[in-house]
Design an enzyme around this catalytic site. Sequence first.
Site, mmCIF file in Angstrom:
data_model
loop_
_atom_site.group_PDB
_atom_site.id
_atom_site.type_symbol
_atom_site.label_atom_id
_atom_site.label_comp_id
_atom_site.label_asym_id
_atom_site.label_seq_id
_atom_site.Cartn_x
_atom_site.Cartn_y
_atom_site.Cartn_z
ATOM 1 N N LYS A 158 -10.686 -4.616 -5.091
ATOM 2 C CA LYS A 158 -11.470 -3.543 -5.715
ATOM 3 C C LYS A 158 -10.609 -2.650 -6.596
ATOM 4 O O LYS A 158 -11.132 -1.905 -7.413
ATOM 5 C CB LYS A 158 -12.194 -2.723 -4.643
ATOM 6 C CG LYS A 158 -11.279 -1.996 -3.686
ATOM 7 C CD LYS A 158 -12.087 -1.141 -2.732
ATOM 8 C CE LYS A 158 -11.214 -0.297 -1.835
ATOM 9 N NZ LYS A 158 -10.281 -1.040 -0.988
ATOM 10 N N LYS B 235 0.833 -1.213 0.000
ATOM 11 C CA LYS B 235 0.000 0.000 0.000
ATOM 12 C C LYS B 235 0.857 1.248 0.000
ATOM 13 O O LYS B 235 0.525 2.230 -0.654
ATOM 14 C CB LYS B 235 -0.926 0.017 1.218
ATOM 15 C CG LYS B 235 -2.113 -0.911 1.106
ATOM 16 C CD LYS B 235 -3.140 -0.580 2.174
ATOM 17 C CE LYS B 235 -4.248 -1.599 2.234
ATOM 18 N NZ LYS B 235 -5.203 -1.330 3.301
ATOM 19 N N LYS C 71 -4.827 -11.620 -6.167
ATOM 20 C CA LYS C 71 -6.100 -11.797 -5.449
ATOM 21 C C LYS C 71 -7.131 -10.808 -5.998
ATOM 22 O O LYS C 71 -6.774 -9.718 -6.467
ATOM 23 C CB LYS C 71 -5.901 -11.594 -3.941
ATOM 24 C CG LYS C 71 -5.615 -10.165 -3.534
ATOM 25 C CD LYS C 71 -5.683 -9.964 -2.031
ATOM 26 C CE LYS C 71 -5.349 -8.504 -1.741
ATOM 27 N NZ LYS C 71 -5.333 -8.134 -0.355
HETATM 28 P P1 TYM Z 1 -10.321 -6.009 4.187
HETATM 29 O O1 TYM Z 1 -11.376 -5.006 4.445
HETATM 30 O O2 TYM Z 1 -9.239 -5.661 3.225
HETATM 31 O O3 TYM Z 1 -10.930 -7.356 3.695
HETATM 32 C C1 TYM Z 1 -12.014 -7.946 4.363
HETATM 33 C C2 TYM Z 1 -11.885 -9.464 4.403
HETATM 34 O O4 TYM Z 1 -11.940 -10.027 3.081
HETATM 35 C C3 TYM Z 1 -10.840 -10.902 2.870
HETATM 36 N N1 TYM Z 1 -10.476 -10.847 1.446
HETATM 37 C C4 TYM Z 1 -10.389 -11.926 0.656
HETATM 38 N N2 TYM Z 1 -10.579 -13.236 0.877
HETATM 39 C C5 TYM Z 1 -10.418 -14.078 -0.161
HETATM 40 N N3 TYM Z 1 -10.075 -13.668 -1.417
HETATM 41 C C6 TYM Z 1 -9.868 -12.367 -1.686
HETATM 42 N N4 TYM Z 1 -9.545 -11.983 -2.916
HETATM 43 C C7 TYM Z 1 -10.022 -11.428 -0.629
HETATM 44 N N5 TYM Z 1 -9.899 -10.080 -0.554
HETATM 45 C C8 TYM Z 1 -10.178 -9.746 0.729
HETATM 46 C C9 TYM Z 1 -9.759 -10.353 3.778
HETATM 47 O O5 TYM Z 1 -8.783 -11.334 4.059
HETATM 48 C C10 TYM Z 1 -10.541 -9.935 4.994
HETATM 49 O O6 TYM Z 1 -10.790 -11.033 5.846
HETATM 50 N N6 TYM Z 1 -7.139 -5.805 7.963
HETATM 51 C C11 TYM Z 1 -8.449 -6.280 7.621
HETATM 52 C C12 TYM Z 1 -9.570 -5.602 8.384
HETATM 53 C C13 TYM Z 1 -9.477 -5.734 9.870
HETATM 54 C C14 TYM Z 1 -9.640 -6.933 10.622
HETATM 55 C C15 TYM Z 1 -9.532 -6.545 11.987
HETATM 56 C C16 TYM Z 1 -9.851 -8.262 10.268
HETATM 57 C C17 TYM Z 1 -9.300 -4.731 10.767
HETATM 58 N N7 TYM Z 1 -9.325 -5.215 12.029
HETATM 59 C C18 TYM Z 1 -9.630 -7.491 12.993
HETATM 60 C C19 TYM Z 1 -9.945 -9.193 11.297
HETATM 61 C C20 TYM Z 1 -9.836 -8.805 12.633
HETATM 62 C C21 TYM Z 1 -8.653 -5.968 6.151
HETATM 63 O O7 TYM Z 1 -7.920 -5.244 5.575
HETATM 64 O O8 TYM Z 1 -9.720 -6.471 5.583
#
Ligand code: TYM
Length: 335
Positions: A202, A116, A199
């Site tokens: 968006k 990022k 992966k």
């Molecule tokens: P975020 O918002 O980027 O993504 C949300 C969730 O979707 C999963 N994900 C995927 N899984 C499979 N294939 C994909 N292509 C794919 N793209 C996204 C992510 O692994 C995630 O589970 N850091 C976290 C948000 C967060 C969080 C937390 C998660 C903040 N605090 C505490 C768990 C516990 C994140 O960036 O998610």
Amino acid sequence: MDAARPRVLSGMQPTADSFHLGNLLGALRHWVALQDDHDAFYCVVDLHAITVPHDPATLRRRTRVAAAQYLAAGIDPDRSTLFVQSHVPQHTELGWILQCLTGMGEAGRMTQYKDKAQKGGGDAASVGLFAYPILQAADILIYHADRVPVGEDQRQHLELTRDLAQRFNARFGETFTVPEPHIVRTTGKILDLQEPTAKMSKSSPSGVIDLLEDPASIAKKIRRAVTDTDATVRADAENKPGVTNLLTIHSALSGRSVAELEEAYAGKGYGDFKADVADVVVGALAPLQERYRRWIEDPEALDTILAAGAERARSVAAATMVDVRDRVGFLAAKG
Ligand code: TYM
């Protein structure tokens, strides 16, 4: 909400007008399933959403959009605690304490930060983006979560969370539960339709399927999904990542095994297969989209659910912080 059941916590960032199929298959669907036998905490991580430049009105709108999609996907507010991260200020307080236990090098090794920061033009990256995984650790540890359902890309953040829990416990006495990642191997990394080695995310509009996307657009993207010249519907992640990804998506949403699908499509071309994948995806998302529309048209009801969730979350988080403050050595305020 039974305290004896193992606890789960997870969250997603409200940084888009729709979640995508990767978010659903990698995380959200498992959140729904885990509600049955876990004490579940699910939050919209708006504090994480401001680690990159943002527009205030858009963030406010997308926070409701995110919560409405959780509900539409099947999160049941009577069984799970559904809340907005910034409604529980203790997350940032614990985040600060954990930052003071994290090495600069340790935080700098996080691959998601490196990616990022690079995309944001290096120096433009904020200190908040650097500290992002430490706030995530606070989100998890403050509820003593046993399990964290996420996609594969969050594995490294979960490792850091475990390290920080163990470090705190070693330095200040047993306080935090060391959480386990709950990552489902088959759907932990859904791939981009146009670039099936990356992966789904968006940032690549032609390779992503949004949960709230209209059926014609979904069908078109699947029809145009990158495959290969081999022309057999067969799973082979290394040599046929595009077809394998479509098989994963079909299987996850139809409930039919990949082996069964391979057999069903033996001798058929990619055209037939893609048309069926599109039908399966559109069919699975239609009821979710319908439920979403009902929730988003009722912000009063949404806000009431989020307020109740925040109250419960705050009571758990506040109790943890009483203990944490004492262990760290902060003088208790008189009275
Ligand atoms: P975020 O918002 O980027 O993504 C949300 C969730 O979707 C999963 N994900 C995927 N899984 C499979 N294939 C994909 N292509 C794919 N793209 C996204 C992510 O692994 C995630 O589970 N850091 C976290 C948000 C967060 C969080 C937390 C998660 C903040 N605090 C505490 C768990 C516990 C994140 O960036 O998610």
